[in-house]
Scaffold this motif. Structure first.
Motif, PDB file in Angstrom:
ATOM      1  N   PHE A  93       0.832  -1.209   0.000  1.00 34.82           N
ATOM      2  CA  PHE A  93       0.000   0.000   0.000  1.00 34.82           C
ATOM      3  C   PHE A  93       0.868   1.262   0.000  1.00 34.82           C
ATOM      4  O   PHE A  93       0.583   2.232  -0.695  1.00 34.82           O
ATOM      5  CB  PHE A  93      -0.925  -0.005   1.222  1.00 34.82           C
ATOM      6  N   LEU A  94       1.965   1.230   0.787  1.00 37.20           N
ATOM      7  CA  LEU A  94       2.826   2.414   0.926  1.00 37.20           C
ATOM      8  C   LEU A  94       3.726   2.643  -0.285  1.00 37.20           C
ATOM      9  O   LEU A  94       4.122   3.764  -0.566  1.00 37.20           O
ATOM     10  CB  LEU A  94       3.707   2.289   2.180  1.00 37.20           C
ATOM     11  N   TYR A  95       4.061   1.554  -0.990  1.00 37.21           N
ATOM     12  CA  TYR A  95       4.972   1.666  -2.136  1.00 37.21           C
ATOM     13  C   TYR A  95       4.170   2.061  -3.370  1.00 37.21           C
ATOM     14  O   TYR A  95       3.651   1.217  -4.089  1.00 37.21           O
ATOM     15  CB  TYR A  95       5.698   0.327  -2.350  1.00 37.21           C
ATOM     16  N   ARG A  96       4.065   3.372  -3.598  1.00 29.04           N
ATOM     17  CA  ARG A  96       3.151   3.881  -4.619  1.00 29.04           C
ATOM     18  C   ARG A  96       3.686   3.778  -6.054  1.00 29.04           C
ATOM     19  O   ARG A  96       2.921   3.828  -7.011  1.00 29.04           O
ATOM     20  CB  ARG A  96       2.793   5.360  -4.335  1.00 29.04           C
ATOM     21  N   LYS A  97       5.019   3.637  -6.212  1.00 27.32           N
ATOM     22  CA  LYS A  97       5.599   3.605  -7.564  1.00 27.32           C
ATOM     23  C   LYS A  97       5.040   2.451  -8.384  1.00 27.32           C
ATOM     24  O   LYS A  97       4.687   2.607  -9.543  1.00 27.32           O
ATOM     25  CB  LYS A  97       7.126   3.464  -7.482  1.00 27.32           C
ATOM     26  N   LEU A 305       4.979 -14.252  -9.729  1.00 24.35           N
ATOM     27  CA  LEU A 305       4.061 -13.729 -10.752  1.00 24.35           C
ATOM     28  C   LEU A 305       4.268 -12.233 -11.007  1.00 24.35           C
ATOM     29  O   LEU A 305       4.051 -11.746 -12.106  1.00 24.35           O
ATOM     30  CB  LEU A 305       2.622 -13.997 -10.301  1.00 24.35           C
ATOM     31  N   ARG A 306       4.684 -11.492  -9.948  1.00 25.12           N
ATOM     32  CA  ARG A 306       4.913 -10.039 -10.013  1.00 25.12           C
ATOM     33  C   ARG A 306       3.710  -9.290 -10.601  1.00 25.12           C
ATOM     34  O   ARG A 306       3.809  -8.684 -11.685  1.00 25.12           O
ATOM     35  CB  ARG A 306       6.176  -9.729 -10.820  1.00 25.12           C
ATOM     36  N   PRO A 307       2.559  -9.322  -9.915  1.00 25.23           N
ATOM     37  CA  PRO A 307       1.365  -8.655 -10.462  1.00 25.23           C
ATOM     38  C   PRO A 307       1.555  -7.138 -10.530  1.00 25.23           C
ATOM     39  O   PRO A 307       2.088  -6.533  -9.606  1.00 25.23           O
ATOM     40  CB  PRO A 307       0.269  -9.020  -9.450  1.00 25.23           C
ATOM     41  N   VAL A 308       1.139  -6.556 -11.634  1.00 27.28           N
ATOM     42  CA  VAL A 308       1.332  -5.118 -11.841  1.00 27.28           C
ATOM     43  C   VAL A 308       0.093  -4.328 -11.432  1.00 27.28           C
ATOM     44  O   VAL A 308       0.177  -3.246 -10.856  1.00 27.28           O
ATOM     45  CB  VAL A 308       1.677  -4.833 -13.329  1.00 27.28           C
ATOM     46  N   SER A 309      -1.094  -4.891 -11.733  1.00 28.97           N
ATOM     47  CA  SER A 309      -2.342  -4.154 -11.473  1.00 28.97           C
ATOM     48  C   SER A 309      -2.658  -4.074  -9.987  1.00 28.97           C
ATOM     49  O   SER A 309      -2.219  -4.905  -9.195  1.00 28.97           O
ATOM     50  CB  SER A 309      -3.498  -4.836 -12.209  1.00 28.97           C
ATOM     51  N   ARG A 310      -3.433  -3.059  -9.632  1.00 28.84           N
ATOM     52  CA  ARG A 310      -3.863  -2.868  -8.243  1.00 28.84           C
ATOM     53  C   ARG A 310      -5.391  -2.850  -8.185  1.00 28.84           C
ATOM     54  O   ARG A 310      -6.047  -2.417  -9.127  1.00 28.84           O
ATOM     55  CB  ARG A 310      -3.335  -1.550  -7.675  1.00 28.84           C
ATOM     56  N   VAL A 311      -5.935  -3.285  -7.068  1.00 28.89           N
ATOM     57  CA  VAL A 311      -7.389  -3.269  -6.859  1.00 28.89           C
ATOM     58  C   VAL A 311      -7.774  -1.871  -6.396  1.00 28.89           C
ATOM     59  O   VAL A 311      -7.361  -1.433  -5.311  1.00 28.89           O
ATOM     60  CB  VAL A 311      -7.808  -4.325  -5.804  1.00 28.89           C
ATOM     61  N   ARG A 313      -6.610   0.903  -7.177  1.00 30.49           N
ATOM     62  CA  ARG A 313      -5.380   1.687  -6.970  1.00 30.49           C
ATOM     63  C   ARG A 313      -4.851   1.643  -5.528  1.00 30.49           C
ATOM     64  O   ARG A 313      -4.198   2.571  -5.073  1.00 30.49           O
ATOM     65  CB  ARG A 313      -5.594   3.145  -7.393  1.00 30.49           C
ATOM     66  N   THR A 314      -5.168   0.579  -4.823  1.00 34.33           N
ATOM     67  CA  THR A 314      -4.698   0.463  -3.432  1.00 34.33           C
ATOM     68  C   THR A 314      -3.561  -0.547  -3.339  1.00 34.33           C
ATOM     69  O   THR A 314      -2.402  -0.175  -3.225  1.00 34.33           O
ATOM     70  CB  THR A 314      -5.843   0.045  -2.495  1.00 34.33           C
ATOM     71  N   VAL A 315      -3.913  -1.840  -3.387  1.00 38.66           N
ATOM     72  CA  VAL A 315      -2.912  -2.915  -3.306  1.00 38.66           C
ATOM     73  C   VAL A 315      -3.210  -3.956  -4.382  1.00 38.66           C
ATOM     74  O   VAL A 315      -4.292  -3.951  -4.970  1.00 38.66           O
ATOM     75  CB  VAL A 315      -2.941  -3.608  -1.906  1.00 38.66           C
ATOM     76  N   SER A 316      -2.264  -4.846  -4.636  1.00 42.48           N
ATOM     77  CA  SER A 316      -2.488  -5.902  -5.630  1.00 42.48           C
ATOM     78  C   SER A 316      -3.445  -6.951  -5.061  1.00 42.48           C
ATOM     79  O   SER A 316      -3.663  -7.012  -3.846  1.00 42.48           O
ATOM     80  CB  SER A 316      -1.164  -6.564  -6.012  1.00 42.48           C
ATOM     81  N   TRP A 317      -3.964  -7.795  -5.922  1.00 42.42           N
ATOM     82  CA  TRP A 317      -4.929  -8.821  -5.485  1.00 42.42           C
ATOM     83  C   TRP A 317      -4.274  -9.825  -4.529  1.00 42.42           C
ATOM     84  O   TRP A 317      -4.940 -10.399  -3.675  1.00 42.42           O
ATOM     85  CB  TRP A 317      -5.566  -9.510  -6.686  1.00 42.42           C
ATOM     86  N   ILE A 318      -2.951 -10.025  -4.669  1.00 45.83           N
ATOM     87  CA  ILE A 318      -2.234 -10.925  -3.749  1.00 45.83           C
ATOM     88  C   ILE A 318      -2.328 -10.369  -2.323  1.00 45.83           C
ATOM     89  O   ILE A 318      -2.620 -11.098  -1.371  1.00 45.83           O
ATOM     90  CB  ILE A 318      -0.747 -11.059  -4.160  1.00 45.83           C
ATOM     91  N   SER A 319      -2.079  -9.067  -2.182  1.00 51.77           N
ATOM     92  CA  SER A 319      -2.140  -8.433  -0.858  1.00 51.77           C
ATOM     93  C   SER A 319      -3.549  -8.497  -0.276  1.00 51.77           C
ATOM     94  O   SER A 319      -3.728  -8.670   0.930  1.00 51.77           O
ATOM     95  CB  SER A 319      -1.682  -6.975  -0.951  1.00 51.77           C
ATOM     96  N   LEU A 320      -4.535  -8.369  -1.156  1.00 50.86           N
ATOM     97  CA  LEU A 320      -5.930  -8.459  -0.714  1.00 50.86           C
ATOM     98  C   LEU A 320      -6.223  -9.846  -0.135  1.00 50.86           C
ATOM     99  O   LEU A 320      -6.872  -9.974   0.920  1.00 50.86           O
ATOM    100  CB  LEU A 320      -6.853  -8.166  -1.901  1.00 50.86           C
ATOM    101  N   LEU A 321      -5.708 -10.888  -0.795  1.00 50.91           N
ATOM    102  CA  LEU A 321      -5.885 -12.258  -0.293  1.00 50.91           C
ATOM    103  C   LEU A 321      -5.134 -12.464   1.030  1.00 50.91           C
ATOM    104  O   LEU A 321      -5.631 -13.142   1.929  1.00 50.91           O
ATOM    105  CB  LEU A 321      -5.397 -13.272  -1.335  1.00 50.91           C
ATOM    106  N   LEU A 322      -3.943 -11.864   1.158  1.00 54.76           N
ATOM    107  CA  LEU A 322      -3.190 -11.937   2.421  1.00 54.76           C
ATOM    108  C   LEU A 322      -4.013 -11.350   3.561  1.00 54.76           C
ATOM    109  O   LEU A 322      -4.094 -11.923   4.647  1.00 54.76           O
ATOM    110  CB  LEU A 322      -1.862 -11.165   2.296  1.00 54.76           C
ATOM    111  N   LEU A 323      -4.634 -10.201   3.291  1.00 51.49           N
ATOM    112  CA  LEU A 323      -5.457  -9.533   4.304  1.00 51.49           C
ATOM    113  C   LEU A 323      -6.663 -10.393   4.689  1.00 51.49           C
ATOM    114  O   LEU A 323      -6.997 -10.514   5.876  1.00 51.49           O
ATOM    115  CB  LEU A 323      -5.925  -8.169   3.773  1.00 51.49           C
ATOM    116  N   ILE A 324      -7.296 -11.028   3.694  1.00 46.29           N
ATOM    117  CA  ILE A 324      -8.471 -11.876   3.964  1.00 46.29           C
ATOM    118  C   ILE A 324      -8.094 -13.059   4.856  1.00 46.29           C
ATOM    119  O   ILE A 324      -8.796 -13.376   5.823  1.00 46.29           O
ATOM    120  CB  ILE A 324      -9.116 -12.359   2.637  1.00 46.29           C
TER     121      ILE A 324
END
Length: 338
Positions: A93-97, A305-311, A313-324
């Motif tokens: 989330f913090l790494y905006r680049k 996989l190195r996903p580029v897209s964000r859900v 514009r917050t975090v990638s879908w991998i991070s979303l699954l980690l949170l769940i």
């Protein structure tokens, strides 16, 4: 019972010390990586991870010896493993680049893989010993020497892997800190480490007092609140590393902390004299172990996989699954972890 205001002020003072010293720890760790020719990932895995995980070691040893509370020891370790992996969501989330997974090197996959093996081994043995299926060596479980061997094996293979990549790292890291010598960096690192460890050792006692005053449930608090508090050094150091652009230092610290955490379980087992540690704790800790395995697996998927897209514009879908997975684990512990 201490005054609530004093406890909260003590907690804030502790976190302030960790905040200041943790930023310095990351900076000096990065300088040591440059000056010594070691990679950022390796410095994160060993130097930073060991220092930031010492609060868990102290908490565990005091829980199994003084407090005679093995559940707090195991709950803190398993909870910290899960919480450390949640920090990846914060980094993303913090790494905006770009997505944080696209910046981390493949060496982190190796560390995560060893983490899955060690956490899984601990969870598996917890189930076996709770069922009384395995004998022990005196008061120590059979799993303890194997955990320590696995940890040493992990460190050796990670070191050899990083050494094989070292020329690539050195080219990447040409003189970012020309005015700081290695000796000065090591001295600064030691001072910052002592401050982080001192504050980290104090933290669990404050957390325990706070839990008593607030009348929070002990086992639930042990796994979530105490684990989150003892993981404060990891949060500060990891975020500080990210702010410097040292993504590998940040990710390496988290995976390294989880490896060291499982090694701490073996040390706790040696110190716990009534019998094998896993035979005397709640089976609900296995849920945290398997949650940490799932989250580590997802992190590996992200790193490969190195996903580029964000859900949104917050975090990638991998991070979303980690949170769940983290939230589901928390819900389970709240409902059944008594």
């Amino acid at each position: 019972m201490q005054d609530l205001t004093v406890i909260w002020l003590s907690l804030l003072a502790c976190l302030a010390v960790i905040g200041v010293a943790g930023v310095r720890l990351s900076r000096y760790g990065d300088i040591i990586a440059e000056k010594s020719g070691l990679s950022r990932g390796w410095v994160g895995l060993i130097l930073l991870a060991t220092v930031t995980s010492l609060p868990e070691l102290v908490t565990g040893l005091s829980a199994v010896t003084v407090a005679k509370a093995p559940d707090i020891a195991v709950g803190d370790i398993m909870g910290s493993c899960v919480f450390n992996l949640l920090i990846i969501v914060l980094l993303d989330f913090l790494y905006r680049k770009e997505s944080v997974y696209t910046r981390a090197r493949q060496g982190n996959v190796l560390a995560a893989g060893y983490g899955i093996a060690m956490i899984g081994f601990a969870g598996f043995n917890l189930l076996l010993y709770r069922a009384g299926l395995v004998p022990s060596i005196g008061h120590v479980g059979f799993y303890t020497p194997i955990i320590l061997l696995l940890y040493l094996l992990a460190m050796r293979s990670l070191y050899r892997y990083e050494q094989a990549q070292v020329s690539e790292y050195v080219e990447d890291r040409v003189e970012l800190y020309p005015h700081v010598t290695l000796k000065k960096a090591v001295q600064g690192y030691v001072v910052a480490a002592v401050a982080v460890v001192a504050a980290g050792i104090w933290l669990p006692f404050i957390a325990k007092d706070l839990a008593a005053v607030m009348a929070w449930e002990q086992s639930f608090v042990g796994t979530l609140f105490v684990a989150a508090i003892t993981s404060a050094p990891e949060v500060v150091v990891t975020v500080a590393a990210l702010r410097m652009g040292a993504v590998d230092l940040a990710i390496g610290n988290l995976f390294g902390s989880n490896l060291f955490n499982i090694a701490i379980l073996a040390i706790d087992d040696l110190a716990y004299l009534p019998g094998p540690l896993f035979a005397d704790v709640s089976i609900s800790h296995a849920a945290s172990a398997f949650s940490a395995m799932m989250m580590s697996g997802l992190a590996v998927v992200g790193l490969v996989l190195r996903p580029v897209s964000r859900v949104y514009r917050t975090v990638s879908w991998i991070s979303l699954l980690l949170l769940i997975v983290y939230l589901l684990n928390t819900l389970f512990l709240y409902l059944y972890g008594h």
